[in-house]
Enzyme design. Structure first.
Site, PDB file in Angstrom:
ATOM      1  N   ASP A 679      69.444  73.981 -43.567  1.00 50.20           N
ATOM      2  CA  ASP A 679      69.642  73.932 -42.142  1.00 50.20           C
ATOM      3  C   ASP A 679      69.266  75.338 -41.644  1.00 50.20           C
ATOM      4  OD1 ASP A 679      72.187  72.338 -40.094  1.00 50.20           O
ATOM      5  OD2 ASP A 679      70.342  73.416 -39.566  1.00 50.20           O
TER       6      ASP A 679
HETATM    7  C1  GAL Z   1      70.770  73.360 -36.473  1.00 47.92           C
HETATM    8  C2  GAL Z   1      71.162  71.889 -36.640  1.00 47.92           C
HETATM    9  C3  GAL Z   1      70.096  71.089 -37.349  1.00 47.92           C
HETATM   10  C4  GAL Z   1      68.718  71.341 -36.740  1.00 47.92           C
HETATM   11  C5  GAL Z   1      68.452  72.838 -36.583  1.00 47.92           C
HETATM   12  C6  GAL Z   1      67.112  73.117 -35.914  1.00 47.92           C
HETATM   13  O1  GAL Z   1      71.710  74.023 -35.707  1.00 47.92           O
HETATM   14  O2  GAL Z   1      72.378  71.795 -37.392  1.00 47.92           O
HETATM   15  O3  GAL Z   1      70.441  69.719 -37.291  1.00 47.92           O
HETATM   16  O4  GAL Z   1      68.659  70.721 -35.512  1.00 47.92           O
HETATM   17  O5  GAL Z   1      69.487  73.447 -35.846  1.00 47.92           O
HETATM   18  O6  GAL Z   1      67.225  73.226 -34.544  1.00 47.92           O
END
Ligand code: GAL
Length: 748
Positions: A679
């Site tokens: 992530d």
């Molecule tokens: C994180 C989120 C992910 C993905 C990533 C990119 O905060 O948990 O699911 O969206 O951002 O924006």
């Protein structure tokens, strides 16, 4: 760039939309139809619905300030339009109280709270007080009243047990009370992203109609009006339990701790842990009625096969749902093992629905033997409208001896054994045998093997390949992208490695261009319609193709363990099978036009509070039967090209450092060949097994191929590598990692 040098998007700031107003062909229609089928009718006393030609008074400011989606990366989509509930009522020609509507239209613009900043968005909006005169005038001229109650939560924003979040506000209660006194026929529409408190329901004797209309994306108002007018009979069914009160939820006492949450309820998530519920999982009414018969049932070597027939026994057309539940020896609850949604059936019309159940679906995880086993014993199957409904017995089976269906390795036993496993399985390096400089195009053309190409890559090139370019909104892709990887350095570009771009999100592209805003995940799951789900997400694939987006960061598919989790709107269900099958349909839709889906967040991302650091402490049986199961189903059934590890820890080990989660389960047991990415950003840490191996080296040893968005500026330590695995990543590990990345790029 501010806040530690991060782009506005990385700080959660929505960027403005540019370019032409675009909707992919057919998207408006399929978004509306998905909305139609997601709406769940919970109550319809005296057949107060559908609205015929009665005059209707519409209350609640969310008729205008409708919640179309939840907050965060999954909600920041810029559609060409958003049809509010009132807009939908108006365009459907419903005879509504225009004076009352005018009062709301005058009041709302002056009372919109600050939209908030990342993680501090408003769960609800203040409710407009309705004067006695206005109420009297409305009740004098209208036979029915509709009250809209709205809620939203999101990423980094768990619901709270407060008024305005999980509970109604005093203003909302006051409004309901006033309306209930002034009207004999009250209909409540819940414009929500997941279950709220329902203890207020029994207070209002004239509340005869109750619909969950969810957050249905850009065509929301039209879908709501379709159901209110009876243009469409509601056919949505709950994908999660609605309990009498919060404390009834099995996880209620073990949710929300910022540091760690022990999943003490074990496999008893949702209906598995409740003998009854206010509105059970699977529940949903229609404007017509259905009857389901089992035409025949047979057992084969690997399946239980049911042929059922659903008949519309009512007076209106509608779509019916056949749900199949199994009793499993040792469990005192029934488990969803199959379902099928009918086409639109006219009164008297029938449809045959086949429900093939793989025998592995009734296997349980046996901790002692570290394997999934179909236990010897007696199994019964029921067709029912909820797990508690055993009206129609569909079949039974006796298994005479335990059958091991998958040998596993315990993944929660701790460091020493893990260290041995890692040591024993270090991949050998690939020797350079080709002297001529090979380009990636040569590999594409089949002139050289991928390993020949990888063997020529230096450790620095291998390291750079294993991370993204650095930040979100890369200048090397469509504005508003979530980041890029692949040919991100001059050396990698020189080898013809292309740039791969990623974009959020599950309900529509989060880019600075107009794109479709789809219904939220749990609404899509509430359709229980895999064909429609696949069609819906293939419309998002059209947007991806139109804007050149390679990887969609979705679907989000974590189990809805507790109603307070802010991202439940993005996720599908409390049930692993419904979650896995819905995700399967979504992945097929997203990947139907060549793009890649990235299922997320692997695994146990079931709360947002302190999401980067909290630990989900789960026993092995629960982990495998409940929280990993939807990902396993989606991988086996739809081959998603990417998967994203979660932010949180699992039993004290971050998912992006979790060797057993990735290399043992995902790669070895499930045979997954796709790309594993983190992530966005990750926590720094030393490997407990190999303290010299830290951060990105620790990540790659765990088998997580790509750090996204890649920024090394967050104090990250670059790679170190050597042939001393006690203290360093080995070349073989770096090369194996590159193979997954380059295979993904080749097969895109
Ligand atoms: C994180 C989120 C992910 C993905 C990533 C990119 O905060 O948990 O699911 O969206 O951002 O924006």
């Amino acid at each position: 760039m501010s806040e530690a040098g991060l782009s506005p998007l990385a700080q959660g700031i929505s960027l403005p939309v540019e370019g032409e107003k675009y909707n992919s062909p057919g998207s408006i229609d399929v978004i509306r139809r998905a909305g139609d089928e997601a709406i769940v009718l919970l109550k319809n006393d005296d057949e107060v619905l559908p609205i015929k030609d009665e005059r209707v008074a519409v209350f609640g400011r969310c008729q205008i300030n409708t919640f179309f989606v939840g907050y965060g990366s999954g909600g920041d989509v810029k559609p060409t339009r958003k049809v509010s509930i009132l807009d939908g009522i108006k365009s459907a020609g419903i005879n509504y109280d225009t004076e009352l509507a005018r009062a709301y239209k005058a009041w709302c613009p002056d009372h919109i709270p600050d939209e908030g900043t990342w993680g501090k968005w408003p769960f609800s909006f203040p409710e407009m007080p309705v004067s006695d005169e206005l109420m009297q005038a409305a009740s004098d001229s209208c036979e029915k009243a509709v009250v809209v109650i709205g809620r939203a939560a999101g990423e980094d924003r768990d619901n709270t047990l407060t008024k305005g979040s999980f509970f109604l506000t005093d203003e909302e209660e006051a409004l309901l009370e006033k309306v209930d006194k002034a009207f004999e026929n009250v209909i409540v529409l819940l414009n929500i992203g997941g279950p709220i408190d329902f203890t207020w329901l029994k207070k209002y004797s004239n509340l005869k109609g109750l619909l969950i209309v969810w957050q249905l994306g850009q065509e929301m108002g039209h879908a709501v009006a379709d159901v209110l007018t009876g243009r469409v009979s509601p056919s949505g069914h709950l994908a999660q339990t609605i309990a009498e009160k919060y404390d009834d939820y099995p996880s209620a006492a073990h949710f929300g701790d910022p540091d760690s949450n022990e999943y003490k309820e074990g496999v008893r998530v949702g209906y598995r842990g409740l003998k009854e519920a206010l509105f059970p999982f699977g529940y949903g009414l229609s404007y017509t009625t259905f009857d389901t018969q089992v035409l025949d049932y047979k057992e084969t070597a690997h399946t239980f096969e049911f042929r059922t027939e659903i008949t519309n026994t009512g007076k209106r057309s509608g779509k019916g749902l056949v749900q199949l539940y199994a009793t499993i020896p040792g469990y005192d609850f029934r488990t969803l093992v199959g379902y099928g949604k009918s086409d639109e059936l006219a009164p008297g019309e029938s449809e045959v629905i086949l429900l093939p159940v793989k025998k592995v679906q009734v296997s349980i995880y046996d901790t002692d033997s570290e394997s999934f086993v179909i236990q010897k014993g007696f199994y019964e199957f029921f067709i029912g409208d909820t797990p508690y409904d055993t009206t129609v017995k569909a079949g039974q089976a006796t298994v005479t001896d335990d059958i091991v269906v998958q040998k596993c390795e315990s993944i929660t036993e701790g460091s020493e054994k893990l260290k041995e496993r890692i040591h024993d399985r270090l991949p050998a390096p690939v020797e350079t045998i080709v002297q001529e400089q090979i380009s990636f195009d040569d590999v594409r053309a089949g002139k050289y093997s991928l390993d020949d190409f990888i063997a020529q890559m230096t450790p620095a090139e291998l390291s750079d390949l294993s991370r993204g370019e650095g930040d979100m909104d890369s200048p090397n892709a469509i504005k508003g992208n979530a980041g890029v990887f692949g040919g991100i350095t001059p050396a990698l570009k020189k080898k013809d490695i292309p740039i791969i771009n990623t974009s959020d999100g599950p309900s529509g592209l989060r880019v600075c261009r107009y794109s479709s805003l789809l219904p939220i995940g749990t609404a899509v799951a509430s359709t229980w319609n895999r064909r429609l789900t696949e069609e819906l997400y293939s419309s998002e694939a059209d947007d991806m193709k139109h804007y050149g987006v390679d990887v969609l960061l979705g679907p989000g598919m974590n189990i809805q363990r507790n109603p307070l989790c802010g991202r439940n709107f993005e996720y599908y269900s409390e049930d692993p099978y419904l979650s896995g099958m819905t995700a399967t349909a979504a992945v097929r839709g997203i990947q139907s036009k060549g793009a890649a889906a990235c299922i997320k967040h692997f695994a146990c991302n079931n709360q947002e509070t302190n999401r980067y650091r909290n630990s989900s402490d789960v026993d092995e049986k629960t982990l495998r039967e409940i929280y990993l199961k939807p990902f396993e189903i989606a991988i086996r059934e739809s081959s998603p090209k990417c998967i994203m590890t979660s932010y949180n820890q699992i039993n004290g080990v971050w998912a992006h450092y979790n060797y057993d989660l990735v290399k043992t389960v995902l790669r070895k047991e499930w045979g997954y060949e796709g790309l594993v990415m983190t992530d966005w950003w990750m926590q720094l840490a030393d490997s407990p097994e190999f303290p010299g191996v830290k951060n990105n080296a620790y990540r790659i040893r765990a088998g997580v191929n790509i750090l996204m968005p890649g920024a090394l500026t967050r104090g990250d330590v670059g790679f170190v590598h050597d042939s001393d695995p006690e203290n360093y990543l080995t070349l073989g590990e770096l090369q194996e990692n590159a193979r997954y990345i380059l295979n993904f790029i080749l097969l895109r």
